[in-house]
Design a protein around this motif. Structure first.
Motif, PDB file in Angstrom:
ATOM      1  N   ALA A   1       0.826  -1.208   0.000  1.00 32.82           N
ATOM      2  CA  ALA A   1       0.000   0.000   0.000  1.00 32.82           C
ATOM      3  C   ALA A   1       0.858   1.256   0.000  1.00 32.82           C
ATOM      4  CB  ALA A   1      -0.929  -0.004   1.211  1.00 32.82           C
ATOM      5  N   THR A   2       1.979   1.233   0.723  1.00 41.16           N
ATOM      6  CA  THR A   2       2.860   2.399   0.781  1.00 41.16           C
ATOM      7  C   THR A   2       3.423   2.737  -0.596  1.00 41.16           C
ATOM      8  OG1 THR A   2       3.455   1.892   3.064  1.00 41.16           O
ATOM      9  CG2 THR A   2       4.936   3.338   1.853  1.00 41.16           C
ATOM     10  N   MET A   3       3.842   1.703  -1.310  1.00 40.61           N
ATOM     11  CA  MET A   3       4.389   1.945  -2.649  1.00 40.61           C
ATOM     12  C   MET A   3       3.293   2.306  -3.636  1.00 40.61           C
ATOM     13  SD  MET A   3       7.369  -0.990  -2.821  1.00 40.61           S
ATOM     14  CE  MET A   3       8.074  -0.330  -4.333  1.00 40.61           C
ATOM     15  N   ALA A   4       2.131   1.675  -3.529  1.00 38.72           N
ATOM     16  CA  ALA A   4       1.050   1.954  -4.473  1.00 38.72           C
ATOM     17  C   ALA A   4       0.462   3.345  -4.267  1.00 38.72           C
ATOM     18  CB  ALA A   4      -0.044   0.902  -4.335  1.00 38.72           C
ATOM     19  N   ASP A   5       0.352   3.771  -2.997  1.00 38.50           N
ATOM     20  CA  ASP A   5      -0.282   5.056  -2.694  1.00 38.50           C
ATOM     21  C   ASP A   5       0.725   6.191  -2.597  1.00 38.50           C
ATOM     22  OD1 ASP A   5      -2.599   3.594  -2.559  1.00 38.50           O
ATOM     23  OD2 ASP A   5      -2.624   3.509  -0.354  1.00 38.50           O
ATOM     24  N   ASP A   6       2.041   5.838  -2.700  1.00 33.08           N
ATOM     25  CA  ASP A   6       3.101   6.852  -2.620  1.00 33.08           C
ATOM     26  C   ASP A   6       2.971   7.682  -1.334  1.00 33.08           C
ATOM     27  OD1 ASP A   6       5.250   8.421  -3.159  1.00 33.08           O
ATOM     28  OD2 ASP A   6       4.325   9.567  -4.795  1.00 33.08           O
TER      29      ASP A   6
ATOM     30  N   PRO B   1       8.784   6.160   0.488  1.00 30.73           N
ATOM     31  CA  PRO B   1       8.949   5.801  -0.921  1.00 30.73           C
ATOM     32  C   PRO B   1      10.195   6.446  -1.538  1.00 30.73           C
ATOM     33  CG  PRO B   1       6.707   6.552  -0.450  1.00 30.73           C
ATOM     34  CD  PRO B   1       7.529   6.894   0.739  1.00 30.73           C
ATOM     35  N   VAL B   2      10.833   5.719  -2.476  1.00 28.26           N
ATOM     36  CA  VAL B   2      11.969   6.218  -3.250  1.00 28.26           C
ATOM     37  C   VAL B   2      11.504   6.320  -4.707  1.00 28.26           C
ATOM     38  CG1 VAL B   2      14.353   5.831  -3.969  1.00 28.26           C
ATOM     39  CG2 VAL B   2      13.605   5.137  -1.666  1.00 28.26           C
ATOM     40  N   HIS B   3      11.724   7.496  -5.348  1.00 23.54           N
ATOM     41  CA  HIS B   3      11.215   7.747  -6.688  1.00 23.54           C
ATOM     42  C   HIS B   3      12.350   7.762  -7.715  1.00 23.54           C
ATOM     43  CE1 HIS B   3       8.475   9.720  -3.753  1.00 23.54           C
ATOM     44  NE2 HIS B   3       7.498   9.287  -4.575  1.00 23.54           N
ATOM     45  N   ASP B   4      12.012   7.394  -8.958  1.00 27.20           N
ATOM     46  CA  ASP B   4      12.975   7.558 -10.042  1.00 27.20           C
ATOM     47  C   ASP B   4      12.794   8.941 -10.662  1.00 27.20           C
ATOM     48  OD1 ASP B   4      10.688   7.429 -11.548  1.00 27.20           O
ATOM     49  OD2 ASP B   4      11.150   5.499 -12.490  1.00 27.20           O
TER      50      ASP B   4
ATOM     51  N   VAL C   1       7.339   5.366  -7.951  1.00 23.65           N
ATOM     52  CA  VAL C   1       7.879   4.712  -6.741  1.00 23.65           C
ATOM     53  C   VAL C   1       8.580   3.432  -7.158  1.00 23.65           C
ATOM     54  CG1 VAL C   1       7.336   3.685  -4.509  1.00 23.65           C
ATOM     55  CG2 VAL C   1       6.063   5.696  -5.290  1.00 23.65           C
ATOM     56  N   ILE C   2       9.892   3.347  -6.894  1.00 22.59           N
ATOM     57  CA  ILE C   2      10.668   2.171  -7.296  1.00 22.59           C
ATOM     58  C   ILE C   2      11.168   1.363  -6.087  1.00 22.59           C
ATOM     59  CG2 ILE C   2      11.392   3.155  -9.508  1.00 22.59           C
ATOM     60  CD1 ILE C   2      14.025   3.966  -8.147  1.00 22.59           C
ATOM     61  N   ALA C   3      11.093   1.930  -4.912  1.00 16.90           N
ATOM     62  CA  ALA C   3      11.595   1.221  -3.724  1.00 16.90           C
ATOM     63  C   ALA C   3      10.997   1.860  -2.473  1.00 16.90           C
ATOM     64  CB  ALA C   3      13.120   1.254  -3.675  1.00 16.90           C
ATOM     65  N   LEU C   4      11.203   1.186  -1.389  1.00 16.85           N
ATOM     66  CA  LEU C   4      10.753   1.680  -0.081  1.00 16.85           C
ATOM     67  C   LEU C   4      11.936   1.623   0.882  1.00 16.85           C
ATOM     68  CD1 LEU C   4       8.231   2.554   1.634  1.00 16.85           C
ATOM     69  CD2 LEU C   4       8.095   0.170   2.355  1.00 16.85           C
ATOM     70  N   LEU C   5      12.275   2.784   1.452  1.00 18.00           N
ATOM     71  CA  LEU C   5      13.335   2.834   2.462  1.00 18.00           C
ATOM     72  C   LEU C   5      12.711   2.561   3.827  1.00 18.00           C
ATOM     73  CD1 LEU C   5      16.255   3.444   3.318  1.00 18.00           C
ATOM     74  CD2 LEU C   5      15.595   5.866   3.493  1.00 18.00           C
ATOM     75  N   HIS C   6      13.207   1.532   4.498  1.00 18.49           N
ATOM     76  CA  HIS C   6      12.604   1.052   5.752  1.00 18.49           C
ATOM     77  C   HIS C   6      13.620   1.146   6.883  1.00 18.49           C
ATOM     78  CE1 HIS C   6      10.107  -1.142   8.475  1.00 18.49           C
ATOM     79  NE2 HIS C   6      10.844  -2.225   8.482  1.00 18.49           N
ATOM     80  N   ILE C   7      13.233   1.788   7.972  1.00 15.69           N
ATOM     81  CA  ILE C   7      14.047   1.831   9.198  1.00 15.69           C
ATOM     82  C   ILE C   7      13.280   1.067  10.275  1.00 15.69           C
ATOM     83  CG2 ILE C   7      15.107   3.293  10.961  1.00 15.69           C
ATOM     84  CD1 ILE C   7      15.189   5.541   8.916  1.00 15.69           C
TER      85      ILE C   7
END
Length: 714
Positions: free
Chosen positions: A98-103, A135-138, A143-149
């Motif tokens: 959902a995070t990547m789809a909804d940006d 989200p990480v954008h090109d 959205v091409i990736a998700l930075l997770h901590i």
């Protein structure tokens, strides 16, 4: 650690065959993804990248530690293959999708991560985490990736829960000993300590004393109930404690292997000393310290005040009670007194026994209604008046008549501003007729066993029948069938009851605090007492008094003071020997040698001798170390049982050792005595502390020495 782990994530990424992944080599990635990856590698926090629709997992060294054995095989693989137990079952996979789809970004604080989506209590908890996702954008904004901590907060949460548990436990900790036990128990887990000590001021040369608990120490319930053992603090550690108190802030050594936490109680200074492994002190520990010191400081200040008030009240109460009771070869007497569990006021219960001029023994037990200094003072005056009246004319009816006049005078002379019972007393009325004293008084002849007794509004005794009486058809336990007259100070007839104590019989006399409960009638209380005594094995008056108290006083404590007086008629062959033991280390061996000599004279079996001498050694050692005063060692052979009593005039409530390791001596001596004996007990009197134990023994000449009482044990 494997070779891959040792090289670190940066070097592992450089050696990885990226052609086997769905995201290609790093030099082909969009610029934003390369920059984000470099940022993750350099960050000390646990960071990971979930790249593409498959959520290919890339992570730094800190995140690799969280993955454990899954690293290095997890690197470059889809997350659903790395952590399948949580990815599909919990909301984790859906959240990332959902995070990547909804940006959009997310922040979860204190997330409880379980092994599946099932939130049942028995589902394994993997940990608690603070998690973020961005989200990480090109270049095109996709959205091409998700930075997770993901920062694990399990230890912080455990410490927070420990503080909550500490607050709950301290709320019901009343005495200084109670508070210190709670602090030691909770601090071990709160600070991840190897051991913890709590320091209080001491009159010793170092100025501080310390009780200590080790992480590996697993105390039994009996050991938990024993008083703490205190040792003097070494000079270097005492300096650390004093310095932390002077500065008003915790002292932390260079490697954080020693942390001293000052506590500012209302009336005393104290400190908690934490012994740790040499690792940096977690930041969340520092955050816990503030709440910890506030809670403990408040509880300790309250407990110090409580102990001071209660010690004064108990000292008054116990000073007015006899420090010892008379004994003879034919009659044995014991008593126990327990103050009310709550509050710090003295009570009005009392007991006494003394020899009369004609050789008989007087037996007295009574209760002045109310609590506090006034009730205790009246109790002392009544007890003294009993002795005076009995020495003049020991007949029960005469003593009761004399005490009526004493109570009338006390009611008239006591200040009207200090009513004993309710608030109905008015100026000029003194007690307003509310001075209420119940008492049971009697005499017993050691030669014949004849008891003459009368009751002034007091509960009737219980008779425990010995073997001879039971052979004649008497029940094991029964209330003495006697009339009860009005309380002292009220006119009325109090008939004298005549009772014969056969050899092996025992009278159990008590105050009403033993049987009274708010939620039941006195008859129900009497039934509970009879049931408890029916389960008591034939034994000495001392052990019966102890067992009665243990059986009748609830774990939460009694609602009123209570006293028990037990009187038994000894069989033929009752023996007694006693010595005074000086407070010197060499006295332990001298006491053992003396005991062996006495036991040889009594033809006690060798194996039983060993058990008895072992117990004596432990009790005398405790008295030498903790009391610092001479001890009175007494041996009694009665009814096939050897009873050992060690009485000192020291304060066993706060034993203090000089040197030595606390863990090595913490209650182990008393636990050993309890384990090897058939009965064990300890109680304080106005003179000090008395500890005793009993051992059933085999005698080489049992028919002569134990008489007819030997068979009464069965």
């Amino acid at each position: 650690m494997s070779e891959g782990k040792a090289r670190g994530a940066r070097r592992f990424a450089a050696l990885l065959d990226w052609s086997g992944t769905t995201i290609g080599a790093p030099d082909q990635w969009p610029t934003a993804l390369q920059v984000t990856w470099d940022l993750a590698l350099a960050c000390p926090l646990p960071m990971a990248l979930f790249v593409g629709d498959d959520h290919v997992l890339l992570y730094n060294d800190a995140f690799a530690e969280q993955l454990g054995d899954r690293h290095p095989h997890a690197f470059g693989r889809p997350a659903s293959e790395v952590v399948p137990e949580v990815w599909g079952g919990s909301h984790l996979g859906a959240l990332f999708d959902a995070t990547m789809a909804d940006d959009r970004s997310f922040l979860d604080e204190g997330t409880e991560l379980r092994a599946s989506g099932d939130l049942a209590d028995d589902t394994p908890i993997l940990g608690h985490f603070l998690r973020t996702g961005s989200p990480v954008h090109d270049e095109d904004g996709r959205v091409i990736a998700l930075l997770h901590i993901a920062v694990e907060t399990s230890s912080s949460l455990d410490r927070a829960r420990t503080v909550t548990g500490l607050a709950t436990a301290l709320a019901v900790a009343v005495t200084v000993d109670d508070v210190c036990k709670v602090v030691l128990r909770e601090s071990v887990s709160a600070f991840g300590a190897l051991s913890v000590g709590i320091c209080l001021p001491s009159p010793g040369p170092g100025g501080w004393r310390m009780a200590r608990r080790h992480r590996i120490e697993d105390l039994s319930p009996d050991e938990e109930r024993l008083p703490l053992i205190w040792s003097e603090v070494p000079e270097d550690l005492a300096d650390v404690v004093s310095r932390s108190l002077d500065h008003g802030e915790p002292y932390v050594s260079d490697g954080a292997e020693l942390v001293a936490v000052p506590l500012r109680a209302r009336s005393t200074d104290a400190a908690v000393v934490v012994f740790r492994e040499s690792t940096p002190l977690p930041r969340d520990v520092v955050a816990v310290l503030s709440a910890f010191t506030d809670l403990v400081g408040e509880a300790l200040g309250r407990a110090v005040a409580y102990d001071a008030e209660r010690s004064t009240a108990e000292l008054l109460q116990r000073t007015l009670l006899p420090p010892s009771l008379p004994q003879s070869d034919e009659i044995s007497i014991a008593a126990r007194y327990e103050p009310v569990s709550e509050g710090t006021v003295a009570g009005g219960d009392f007991y006494d026994s003394f020899f009369l001029p004609d050789g008989r023994l007087a037996l007295v037990i009574g209760d002045v209604v109310g609590r506090g200094v006034m009730a205790a003072t009246v109790m002392g005056q009544v007890r003294a008046a009993v002795r005076g009246a009995a020495m003049t004319d020991p007949r029960p009816e005469s003593v009761m008549t004399s005490l009526d006049r004493v109570v009338w005078d006390l009611d008239a002379l006591w200040p009207a501003s200090m009513p004993l019972g309710s608030t109905r007393a008015r100026p000029g009325m003194a007690f307003g007729g509310e001075l209420f004293v119940t008492m049971l008084y009697g005499t017993v002849s050691p030669e014949t066993g004849v008891v003459e007794v009368a009751s002034a509004g007091h509960p009737v005794p219980v008779l425990l029948s010995g073997r001879a009486a039971r052979d004649d058809g008497h029940p094991r336990v029964r209330l003495v069938d006697m009339a009860v007259g009005p309380p002292l100070g009220l006119s009325g007839h109090r008939p004298t009851h005549r009772q014969l104590l056969e050899v092996g019989d025992m009278l159990v006399i008590y105050t009403d605090g033993l049987i009274e409960r708010r939620d039941e009638t006195l008859d129900a209380g009497e039934e509970r007492l009879l049931a408890a005594l029916a389960d008591v094995p034939p034994s000495s008056p001392r052990s019966v008094a102890q067992l009665v108290m243990e059986a009748m006083v609830p774990e939460s404590g009694q609602e009123d003071d209570c006293a028990v007086l037990t009187v038994g008629r000894s069989p033929v062959g009752h023996r007694r020997a006693a010595i005074v033991v000086p407070p010197m280390p060499e006295s332990v061996k001298a006491a053992r040698d003396w005991a062996r000599e006495q036991l040889d004279l009594w033809t006690v079996d060798e194996a039983d001798q060993y058990t008895i001498v072992t117990g004596i050694s432990e009790l005398i050692t405790n008295a030498v170390l903790h009391a610092g005063t001479e001890s009175h060692l007494t041996l009694d052979l009665d009814t096939g049982v050897v009873a050992v009593t060690v009485a000192d005039s020291g304060n066993r409530g706060e034993p203090l050792l000089t040197g030595g390791e606390t863990m090595a001596v913490r209650g182990r001596g008393l636990s050993l005595v309890r384990a090897v004996s058939d009965a064990f007990g300890a109680h304080r009197t106005s003179a000090g502390t008395t500890v005793w134990f009993e051992v059933e023994v085999a005698l080489a000449d049992a028919g002569v020495d134990a008489g007819i009482g030997v068979g009464d044990r069965h």
